[in-house]
Design a protein around this motif. Structure first.
Motif, PDB file in Angstrom:
ATOM      1  N   ALA A   1       0.817  -1.213   0.000  1.00 35.92           N
ATOM      2  CA  ALA A   1       0.000   0.000   0.000  1.00 35.92           C
ATOM      3  C   ALA A   1       0.854   1.267   0.000  1.00 35.92           C
ATOM      4  O   ALA A   1       0.373   2.335   0.354  1.00 35.92           O
ATOM      5  N   SER A   2       2.129   1.138  -0.380  1.00 38.23           N
ATOM      6  CA  SER A   2       3.031   2.293  -0.454  1.00 38.23           C
ATOM      7  C   SER A   2       3.347   2.599  -1.909  1.00 38.23           C
ATOM      8  O   SER A   2       3.338   1.700  -2.769  1.00 38.23           O
ATOM      9  N   ASN A   3       3.645   3.845  -2.177  1.00 38.63           N
ATOM     10  CA  ASN A   3       3.919   4.298  -3.545  1.00 38.63           C
ATOM     11  C   ASN A   3       5.424   4.355  -3.763  1.00 38.63           C
ATOM     12  O   ASN A   3       6.106   5.240  -3.242  1.00 38.63           O
ATOM     13  N   ALA A   4       5.943   3.424  -4.548  1.00 36.20           N
ATOM     14  CA  ALA A   4       7.385   3.377  -4.808  1.00 36.20           C
ATOM     15  C   ALA A   4       7.854   4.538  -5.675  1.00 36.20           C
ATOM     16  O   ALA A   4       9.053   4.818  -5.752  1.00 36.20           O
ATOM     17  N   ASN A   5       6.902   5.236  -6.330  1.00 35.91           N
ATOM     18  CA  ASN A   5       7.267   6.367  -7.191  1.00 35.91           C
ATOM     19  C   ASN A   5       7.271   7.695  -6.441  1.00 35.91           C
ATOM     20  O   ASN A   5       7.534   8.738  -7.031  1.00 35.91           O
ATOM     21  N   ASN A   6       6.958   7.652  -5.158  1.00 31.66           N
ATOM     22  CA  ASN A   6       6.915   8.882  -4.364  1.00 31.66           C
ATOM     23  C   ASN A   6       7.740   8.690  -3.099  1.00 31.66           C
ATOM     24  O   ASN A   6       7.216   8.632  -1.993  1.00 31.66           O
ATOM     25  N   LEU A   7       9.041   8.567  -3.289  1.00 27.90           N
ATOM     26  CA  LEU A   7       9.923   8.328  -2.157  1.00 27.90           C
ATOM     27  C   LEU A   7      10.190   9.589  -1.347  1.00 27.90           C
ATOM     28  O   LEU A   7      10.932   9.545  -0.367  1.00 27.90           O
ATOM     29  N   ASP A   8       9.588  10.728  -1.755  1.00 24.61           N
ATOM     30  CA  ASP A   8       9.675  11.929  -0.928  1.00 24.61           C
ATOM     31  C   ASP A   8       8.781  11.808   0.300  1.00 24.61           C
ATOM     32  O   ASP A   8       8.931  12.566   1.257  1.00 24.61           O
ATOM     33  N   ASP A   9       7.830  10.875   0.247  1.00 22.98           N
ATOM     34  CA  ASP A   9       6.981  10.625   1.409  1.00 22.98           C
ATOM     35  C   ASP A   9       7.797   9.835   2.425  1.00 22.98           C
ATOM     36  O   ASP A   9       8.196   8.693   2.160  1.00 22.98           O
ATOM     37  N   PRO A  10       8.071  10.392   3.614  1.00 20.65           N
ATOM     38  CA  PRO A  10       8.946   9.707   4.580  1.00 20.65           C
ATOM     39  C   PRO A  10       8.381   8.387   5.076  1.00 20.65           C
ATOM     40  O   PRO A  10       9.128   7.462   5.374  1.00 20.65           O
ATOM     41  N   VAL A  11       7.034   8.274   5.174  1.00 22.51           N
ATOM     42  CA  VAL A  11       6.429   7.039   5.660  1.00 22.51           C
ATOM     43  C   VAL A  11       6.576   5.935   4.617  1.00 22.51           C
ATOM     44  O   VAL A  11       7.020   4.822   4.925  1.00 22.51           O
ATOM     45  N   ASP A  12       6.199   6.215   3.357  1.00 17.36           N
ATOM     46  CA  ASP A  12       6.343   5.218   2.295  1.00 17.36           C
ATOM     47  C   ASP A  12       7.797   4.816   2.109  1.00 17.36           C
ATOM     48  O   ASP A  12       8.107   3.633   1.910  1.00 17.36           O
ATOM     49  N   PHE A  13       8.683   5.802   2.166  1.00 16.82           N
ATOM     50  CA  PHE A  13      10.114   5.501   1.996  1.00 16.82           C
ATOM     51  C   PHE A  13      10.610   4.572   3.106  1.00 16.82           C
ATOM     52  O   PHE A  13      11.330   3.599   2.843  1.00 16.82           O
ATOM     53  N   ALA A  14      10.210   4.854   4.350  1.00 20.52           N
ATOM     54  CA  ALA A  14      10.659   4.029   5.473  1.00 20.52           C
ATOM     55  C   ALA A  14      10.106   2.612   5.378  1.00 20.52           C
ATOM     56  O   ALA A  14      10.822   1.634   5.622  1.00 20.52           O
ATOM     57  N   ILE A  15       8.828   2.483   5.011  1.00 17.24           N
ATOM     58  CA  ILE A  15       8.213   1.153   4.916  1.00 17.24           C
ATOM     59  C   ILE A  15       8.849   0.343   3.793  1.00 17.24           C
ATOM     60  O   ILE A  15       9.184  -0.835   3.972  1.00 17.24           O
ATOM     61  N   LEU A  16       9.035   0.951   2.632  1.00 16.91           N
ATOM     62  CA  LEU A  16       9.626   0.229   1.508  1.00 16.91           C
ATOM     63  C   LEU A  16      11.085  -0.132   1.793  1.00 16.91           C
ATOM     64  O   LEU A  16      11.542  -1.225   1.434  1.00 16.91           O
ATOM     65  N   THR A  17      11.807   0.770   2.443  1.00 19.75           N
ATOM     66  CA  THR A  17      13.203   0.478   2.799  1.00 19.75           C
ATOM     67  C   THR A  17      13.275  -0.705   3.763  1.00 19.75           C
ATOM     68  O   THR A  17      14.112  -1.598   3.603  1.00 19.75           O
ATOM     69  N   ALA A  18      12.385  -0.722   4.751  1.00 20.04           N
ATOM     70  CA  ALA A  18      12.368  -1.825   5.717  1.00 20.04           C
ATOM     71  C   ALA A  18      11.973  -3.139   5.046  1.00 20.04           C
ATOM     72  O   ALA A  18      12.550  -4.195   5.336  1.00 20.04           O
ATOM     73  N   ALA A  19      10.994  -3.076   4.142  1.00 20.42           N
ATOM     74  CA  ALA A  19      10.551  -4.293   3.457  1.00 20.42           C
ATOM     75  C   ALA A  19      11.660  -4.856   2.566  1.00 20.42           C
ATOM     76  O   ALA A  19      11.875  -6.072   2.520  1.00 20.42           O
TER      77      ALA A  19
ATOM     78  N   ARG B   1      -5.481   0.023  -8.815  1.00 20.10           N
ATOM     79  CA  ARG B   1      -5.807   1.380  -8.349  1.00 20.10           C
ATOM     80  C   ARG B   1      -4.999   1.683  -7.101  1.00 20.10           C
ATOM     81  O   ARG B   1      -4.794   0.813  -6.254  1.00 20.10           O
ATOM     82  N   PHE B   2      -4.553   2.931  -7.007  1.00 20.26           N
ATOM     83  CA  PHE B   2      -3.854   3.375  -5.805  1.00 20.26           C
ATOM     84  C   PHE B   2      -4.304   4.783  -5.462  1.00 20.26           C
ATOM     85  O   PHE B   2      -4.224   5.698  -6.287  1.00 20.26           O
ATOM     86  N   ASP B   3      -4.818   4.953  -4.257  1.00 23.53           N
ATOM     87  CA  ASP B   3      -5.216   6.270  -3.749  1.00 23.53           C
ATOM     88  C   ASP B   3      -4.258   6.645  -2.636  1.00 23.53           C
ATOM     89  O   ASP B   3      -4.269   6.022  -1.565  1.00 23.53           O
ATOM     90  N   GLY B   4      -3.428   7.642  -2.897  1.00 26.89           N
ATOM     91  CA  GLY B   4      -2.394   8.020  -1.945  1.00 26.89           C
ATOM     92  C   GLY B   4      -2.923   8.733  -0.713  1.00 26.89           C
ATOM     93  O   GLY B   4      -4.070   9.177  -0.659  1.00 26.89           O
ATOM     94  N   PHE B   5      -2.044   8.833   0.267  1.00 28.72           N
ATOM     95  CA  PHE B   5      -2.371   9.496   1.532  1.00 28.72           C
ATOM     96  C   PHE B   5      -2.574  10.986   1.292  1.00 28.72           C
ATOM     97  O   PHE B   5      -1.843  11.622   0.532  1.00 28.72           O
ATOM     98  N   ASN B   6      -3.562  11.565   1.946  1.00 27.70           N
ATOM     99  CA  ASN B   6      -3.720  13.022   1.963  1.00 27.70           C
ATOM    100  C   ASN B   6      -4.286  13.425   3.318  1.00 27.70           C
ATOM    101  O   ASN B   6      -4.860  12.592   4.033  1.00 27.70           O
ATOM    102  N   PRO B   7      -4.127  14.688   3.710  1.00 29.50           N
ATOM    103  CA  PRO B   7      -4.536  15.119   5.060  1.00 29.50           C
ATOM    104  C   PRO B   7      -6.020  14.977   5.337  1.00 29.50           C
ATOM    105  O   PRO B   7      -6.432  15.026   6.498  1.00 29.50           O
ATOM    106  N   ASP B   8      -6.842  14.814   4.291  1.00 31.13           N
ATOM    107  CA  ASP B   8      -8.277  14.703   4.505  1.00 31.13           C
ATOM    108  C   ASP B   8      -8.658  13.278   4.905  1.00 31.13           C
ATOM    109  O   ASP B   8      -9.258  13.052   5.968  1.00 31.13           O
ATOM    110  N   VAL B   9      -8.307  12.283   4.079  1.00 29.50           N
ATOM    111  CA  VAL B   9      -8.706  10.896   4.367  1.00 29.50           C
ATOM    112  C   VAL B   9      -7.717  10.189   5.292  1.00 29.50           C
ATOM    113  O   VAL B   9      -8.038   9.182   5.909  1.00 29.50           O
TER     114      VAL B   9
END
Length: 428
Positions: A213-231, A252-260
């Protein structure tokens, strides 16, 4: 910038200069640059605002207030002297006027601005010796009178090097589902590729689903980057890619945003649809009716029990946190202590009749008190024979953004100076 299609320059949504495109691609027609853009106009307004009168510092304001009081007092004394000398002693007006002018001039500290500037200059020099750069004396006065400091967390109090701690993953076990919901759960989720029992996820399953559920194309996101690095470190990059390919095709992939406050991925394979979500615990348990493309209420969660579950979680977590002396340690000893707290919290929640929400909230509180940031993971699998599937909470991924080496000493010095520190963070 305005997005446009071929032969139709007016079609598309307007994008302001400075926007960051994190996904997809398009063609643009530039309509404004420099001062004509919103960013340029804002910059110009800031520059024009600086052209006004020089701001007066807090220290100077206090000094000027005292000086005004002295001058007013001197004027009052001068008028008393003027009347007494003329009416009682018969002095001439011209002679008494010279005496009064001397009193007034003497009450005005002509050299005070120079004294203040020299004093501030010495203060700036001393600050520079401690590695601080003072841009102007007003800033020096303001920081000297500070009583509350609002500080950013990531990169200021912490190192901004977020990392997943796989061994601290908390799992929502089968017994966390209250009896009346067991029928909903069985055969409802999976497959869990690391579990012998395909209905009981492991910590490896939780980490893998979070990576899915992480976006490998958006490694500027610290959470996705940390999860993918750990995996990648845990499974191996090639093996992780193999697992993802075997799991199915991401449609389909719906990325994280401050609303949802969650990211959701949909995976298709042989007529089976698997939906994996990760994000803020509250939003994973119950999305509510927000703007997300998928809404759900996790199995074992009842909206009517929210208040009682939160009360149980608060009571249980506070008891465990107060009784622990190593909850701020992240070495092996500290992790073992936190693991015992998690187990005790789950046991106490069951004893008090708490449901899935209570146990998850208690675990989240225990991990947060130990300095971990948590990401909840949930999954749902449905096919043609199971159209009423429910989302199931899998567990909590624990992440650590360790504090800087000088954070403790800095906070101690601030508190000793009477300055209250408030941490501003976007985590929640």
């Amino acid at each position: 910038l305005v997005q446009y299609q071929k032969n139709d320059h007016d079609q598309g949504k307007k994008l302001l200069a400075g926007c960051i495109l994190v996904q997809g691609e398009c063609r643009m027609l530039i309509q404004a640059t420099g001062k004509q853009t919103q960013v340029g106009q804002a910059t110009e307004m800031v520059a024009n605002a600086k052209k006004g009168p020089k701001p007066i510092g807090r220290f100077e304001t206090q000094i000027l207030r005292i000086i005004k009081l002295i001058i007013i007092t001197s004027l009052a004394i001068t008028f008393v002297v003027l009347g007494y000398q003329i009416h009682n002693r018969g002095e001439t007006f011209s002679h008494v006027l010279l005496v009064c002018l001397s009193l007034i001039i003497g009450a005005v500290p002509i050299a005070l601005p120079l004294v203040l500037q020299v004093t501030m200059a010495f203060g700036a020099q001393e600050m520079a010796e401690h590695g601080a750069i003072v841009t102007h004396t007003t800033a020096l006065q303001e920081i000297a009178s500070m009583t509350i400091l609002n500080s950013d967390k990531t990169g200021t109090l912490t190192t901004a090097k977020m990392a997943v701690i796989p061994q601290m993953t908390w799992l929502a076990k089968d017994q966390d589902i209250i009896p009346e919901d067991e029928a909903i759960i069985k055969g409802d989720t999976g497959p869990f590729i690391f579990s012998k029992d395909k209905n009981v996820p492991t910590k490896d399953d939780c980490l893998f689903l979070a990576a899915l559920a992480s976006n490998a194309n958006n490694l500027d996101d610290p959470v996705d980057f940390a999860i993918l690095t750990a995996a990648k470190a845990h499974f191996g990059e090639s093996q992780l890619n193999k697992y993802i390919t075997t799991f199915g095709t991401r449609t389909r992939f719906d990325g994280f945003n401050p609303d949802v406050k969650r990211a959701v991925v949909t995976v298709e394979q042989n007529g089976t649809t698997t939906i994996v979500a990760k994000g803020l615990l509250d939003k994973i348990l119950d999305t509510g009716n927000d703007s997300g493309t998928e809404q759900w209420l996790c199995a074992g969660i009842h909206r009517d029990d929210r208040t009682s579950d939160e009360a149980i979680a608060s009571r249980v977590s506070s008891e465990n946190i107060e009784s622990d002396n190593n909850n701020n340690q992240h070495d092996e000893l500290g992790q073992q202590s936190t693991a015992r707290e998690l187990e005790a919290a789950s046991t106490n929640c069951r004893r008090l009749g708490g449901g899935v929400r209570a146990r998850a909230l208690a675990a989240d509180a225990v991990l947060s008190s130990a300095g971990y940031k948590t990401i909840a993971v949930a999954v749902m699998t449905k096919n043609q024979n199971n159209t009423t599937a429910h989302m199931r909470l899998i567990g909590l991924i624990s992440m650590l953004d360790p504090p800087r080496l000088d954070t403790t000493a800095t906070l101690f010095c601030l508190q000793r100076a009477g300055i209250s520190v408030k941490m501003i963070t976007g985590d929640h």
